[in-house]
Structures are given as C-alpha cells and as structure tokens.
Write a protein that holds these residues in place. Structure first.
Motif, mmCIF file in Angstrom:
data_model
loop_
_atom_site.group_PDB
_atom_site.id
_atom_site.type_symbol
_atom_site.label_atom_id
_atom_site.label_comp_id
_atom_site.label_asym_id
_atom_site.label_seq_id
_atom_site.Cartn_x
_atom_site.Cartn_y
_atom_site.Cartn_z
ATOM 1 N N ILE A 123 0.836 -1.197 0.000
ATOM 2 C CA ILE A 123 0.000 0.000 0.000
ATOM 3 C C ILE A 123 0.873 1.251 0.000
ATOM 4 O O ILE A 123 0.573 2.232 -0.693
ATOM 5 C CB ILE A 123 -0.958 -0.009 1.211
ATOM 6 N N LYS A 124 1.954 1.219 0.752
ATOM 7 C CA LYS A 124 2.892 2.354 0.770
ATOM 8 C C LYS A 124 3.414 2.631 -0.633
ATOM 9 O O LYS A 124 3.420 3.778 -1.091
ATOM 10 C CB LYS A 124 4.053 2.056 1.710
ATOM 11 N N ARG A 125 3.843 1.591 -1.315
ATOM 12 C CA ARG A 125 4.395 1.732 -2.668
ATOM 13 C C ARG A 125 3.364 2.346 -3.613
ATOM 14 O O ARG A 125 3.690 3.225 -4.432
ATOM 15 C CB ARG A 125 4.829 0.359 -3.175
ATOM 16 N N ASN A 126 2.124 1.918 -3.499
ATOM 17 C CA ASN A 126 1.067 2.432 -4.381
ATOM 18 C C ASN A 126 0.671 3.861 -4.031
ATOM 19 O O ASN A 126 0.356 4.650 -4.934
ATOM 20 C CB ASN A 126 -0.149 1.506 -4.331
ATOM 21 N N LEU A 127 0.673 4.224 -2.754
ATOM 22 C CA LEU A 127 0.393 5.607 -2.364
ATOM 23 C C LEU A 127 1.426 6.553 -2.967
ATOM 24 O O LEU A 127 1.085 7.609 -3.516
ATOM 25 C CB LEU A 127 0.390 5.736 -0.836
ATOM 26 N N ILE A 128 2.690 6.172 -2.871
ATOM 27 C CA ILE A 128 3.778 6.999 -3.415
ATOM 28 C C ILE A 128 3.652 7.149 -4.931
ATOM 29 O O ILE A 128 3.772 8.248 -5.477
ATOM 30 C CB ILE A 128 5.154 6.388 -3.049
#
Length: 466
Positions: A123-128
């Motif tokens: 999720i972190k990767r996709n938010l960025i």
C-alpha cells in the motif's frame, strides 16, 4: 517539587463509524497518552466546531482519509500537522485495485497532508506512485484495528459473546460489503460523481465514474438474493447477515423475509464478538474474513459475482485461505465440514502484524514530530439556540419543497442506513475500553475522560512534571 501539567501536545482523532473505529482509536490513544499527548476523539462536526473556537495553531489532526477543501483549510490553519490514517485502504488486493481506489480516496487537497500512515509496504508503494509524493511522507505502521485481533484482547468481547451464543445458539455469519444494493442507489451515486466533476471538484479525474462505479455492482447483490431464495430451511442452520454500515437496512429487511432462519444483525456494535460467537463466516472478500481466519473460524468465500470481484483476482489471499462456495450444494456441504487449519503466518504477514503493536509504532512516529504544547480546550455547546431554530426552519422549508416533489425527501441519501456514531459514544463506554486495555498493557497511569461537547471527548493522563 512535582506540579500538575496542563500544557501538552494536543492530538485530534476523527471517528466516522463508531462500531468499527472506537476500540482501536482508544487503544491508540492509550499509547499516545504514554507519550504525554492529550487526545480529543470526536466526529467530524464536533471537531470542526472545536477548531473554529481554537485561537492558536498547534497539535496534530488525524483524518481517516481526504478532507474537503473547506475543512482541509481550517485544519491546516489551526493544526501544525495533518496525518492520514486511512483504514479503508485495506490489505490483500492487487496493485491494479490500489491504483484506482487511491485516486477515489485522494482526489484533492493531498498537499495539505503531512504524513500518510498505511498498513503495509504494498500500500505504501502504491500511495507513493499514484499520488506522486515523497517516500518519506508515507510510513507503513500496520493498523490499530488489527492490533485488536491479538489473543490478549479477545476477552474484551466475552460478555457479548456469551449473550450472542445464549440468544442464537448455533449460527453462521455473513458479512456484507456490497456497498450499493439497488439500481436507484447506483443512479444516485453516479449523479453525485457527475455533479462533483461539473463543479470542478474532481476535474483532475474525469474518468472517476468509470473507476468507482464498477465496484458497486448491483447485479452481485441480485445474484446473492436469488441464491438465498433457493436455500431450503430444513437443510441449514441459522444464518445471521451483518450489513455493511453504509448499506440500506431496508433492503436487508427484505432479505430477512426470504427464510425464517435468516436474521439481520444491525451494524451498531463491533463485529468482532459476533464473529467469535459464530460457527463460521461466509464472505465475498470482506476484510472481516481476515479476522475469521486469525480466530481459526470455519471460513468460506461465496463466489456469485458478475462484477469486478472475480474469484482469485479479488483478494487472492482470502480466496486461497477460504473454502469456495459456488452453489447451494457447496453451501450445504460446507455446513457439515470440519474446519481446516489456517496458515495464520501468511495472514499475519499480509496484515503486517508484528510483535510490536501498530498503535505503539504510530505513537512513536508522532512523538518525533515537532509539535507546540497547548492548554486544555474548554467545554462548549455544540449547537446554539439560534442554530437549532434556524435548522428547524430550514427543515420545514425543505419538507415543503419535498411535498411538492421539487426535491427529494430530507435525509433521502441516508434513508435506511445505520447511524455512524450513535448513543454508545459516551464516557461509560470509553472508560470501559480504557480500563480493559490498561489492565492488559499493565499501564498504571490514570487516564481521565472529559466530555467537551456532543460526540467529542478528551482523554488525558494525569502526568506530572518536576
């Protein structure tokens, strides 16, 4: 000599759905008070009023997701940091899902958000990537909500579990996540998005209708209803249906009439005790299936979809870990089957559940922020007599136009939907949670709860300074 401190770092936490969020936010608040924060828990309107009355800038505001332009400007003016702790962006999906879903959650005003707290590295990767933000603005902390799944906290629900078992004896649970149940609701959702685009609010995302609406596939609910019509009462135990808090209870009352063994449980309280009291859970990719698997409950994936939720493409970890049901025969067979052992380690990894509590990790990160210490807020009346009088006049005028069929009836879009906050948001309930968590965490410091106004409470430890 020790003196009582009245100046602390203030933190404001927005609660949207009480039944899903209160317990985890109180657990988080306990770890924040250990870091000498003073916590204010409230719904959107009460927090807005508090900030309007606030004279200086200071503190941290924790929002569930994005804020509209007006509220975002107010929070930025009165608070030093805006933190997003979005517990709607749930784990277990493919990257393609997150790409579209994040756009719908954060279509505007993201520049005002100072820090994003999310569940896991995917999720972190996709938010960025989707929001095009600096990687330092996103931290994978796990979820406070998932902290509650741990064994040490299951006693929190023992009284409710006993009551449920006494009331229903043997039963199976279906947790809904359809969202929209009728064609009329679907059209209203589409009209709302079209208006947002026309007003320029969603001008950056003109294709948002094609992104959002496929997730509200009314045919899935129709398939589900037709499936239930075929079930014979003699062959099944009781089934309790738990609607999603945003779904129309009126539609679920119609489901209840299909079979005498169907029962509707309104989403007023936390869903956890009814999962623990059940003999098994039926789901269609719902987040609560993670709970069922961690609790080692018999768990089945009901695959009747015509929409985007197609078998292993939708939350493969839940699909692979659950018994698959595609027919009435499968359902009857599942009722008779013994439970299989769940690969809990796989689930815990997906939920990013570590030895350290997510709440503790969040408190540590927020404690590192440079925040001005402030005094306590004064109690205030949420609605003045003038506001109450004006609101009653507006309602009368609106009802008159509704009678003439010029506008929809008042609260039309909330018709049949469960109240988000409700009467359980009170000092007694909050203290009950605090006392339970303190005992489990062996936390000695006293935490005082004070009502500031309707739907807004202050949690403050009796910390002392030298």
């Amino acid at each position: 000599m020790k003196t009582q401190s009245n100046v602390k770092k203030n933190i404001y936490i927005h609660i949207e759905f009480l039944s899903r969020e209160l317990a985890s936010h109180i657990l988080t608040s306990i770890f924040l008070t250990k870091k000498n924060f003073r916590v204010y828990l409230g719904d959107g309107y009460s927090l807005k009023k508090l900030l309007v009355l606030k004279n200086n800038k200071g503190g941290i505001f924790i929002t569930k997701g994005n804020l509209n332009k007006k509220i975002s400007s107010l929070v930025k003016k009165k608070c030093e940091k805006i933190i997003s702790l979005d517990q709607e962006i749930t784990p277990g999906f493919r990257d393609e899902f997150y790409k579209d879903f994040i756009k719908t959650r954060y279509s505007k005003n993201i520049k005002n958000i100072d820090l994003f707290l999310c569940n896991n590295s995917q999720i972190k990767r996709n938010l960025i990537k989707v929001l095009k933000i600096n990687k330092n603005k996103v931290i994978e902390t796990g979820w406070p909500r998932f902290d509650l799944y741990r064994k040490e906290f299951r006693d929190l629900y023992k009284h409710q579990i006993k009551k449920l078992i006494k009331k229903y004896r043997k039963f199976y649970l279906f947790n809904s996540d359809f969202g929209i149940l009728t064609d009329e609701e679907f059209k209203d959702k589409k009209k709302f998005l079209e208006n947002e685009i026309n007003k320029g609010i969603l001008k950056k995302y003109p294709n948002i209708i094609n992104i959002v609406l496929p997730f509200y596939n009314v045919k899935d609910f129709q398939n589900f209803r037709n499936f239930l019509k075929k079930i014979e009462s003699k062959k099944i135990p009781k089934i309790i249906f738990r609607p999603h808090p945003a779904e129309s209870l009126d539609e679920w009352e119609k489901i209840k009439k299909l079979n005498p063994k169907f029962i509707i449980d309104k989403p007023i309280n936390d869903v956890t005790p009814i999962i623990l009291a059940s003999n098994g859970l039926l789901h269609r990719g719902c987040t609560t299936a993670f709970q069922s698997l961690i609790f080692n409950k018999k768990t089945a994936y009901l695959n009747l979809s015509n929409g985007v939720k197609k078998t292993n493409e939708f939350r493969s970890v839940l699909y692979d870990s659950s018994h698959r049901i595609n027919s009435i025969q499968d359902l009857n067979s599942w009722f008779k089957k013994k439970n299989k052992v769940t690969n809990v380690k796989k689930i815990l990894k997906k939920l990013n559940m570590k030895k350290k509590y997510s709440c503790e990790i969040i408190a540590e990160h927020l404690d590192n922020l440079n925040i001005t210490k402030e005094k306590k807020h004064n109690q205030f009346q949420l609605y003045s007599e003038t506001e109450i009088r004006m609101l009653s006049y507006k309602n009368l005028v609106y009802d008159f136009f509704s009678f003439l069929s010029l506008v929809k009836q008042r609260n039309y879009f909330k018709k049949g939907i469960q109240t988000k906050i409700g009467k359980n948001f009170n000092i007694y309930t909050i203290n009950s949670y605090i006392n339970f968590f303190k005992k489990k965490l062996k936390y000695k410091q006293k935490i005082k709860v004070r009502k500031i106004t309707e739907n807004l409470f202050e949690l403050d430890s009796n910390s002392e300074i030298i």
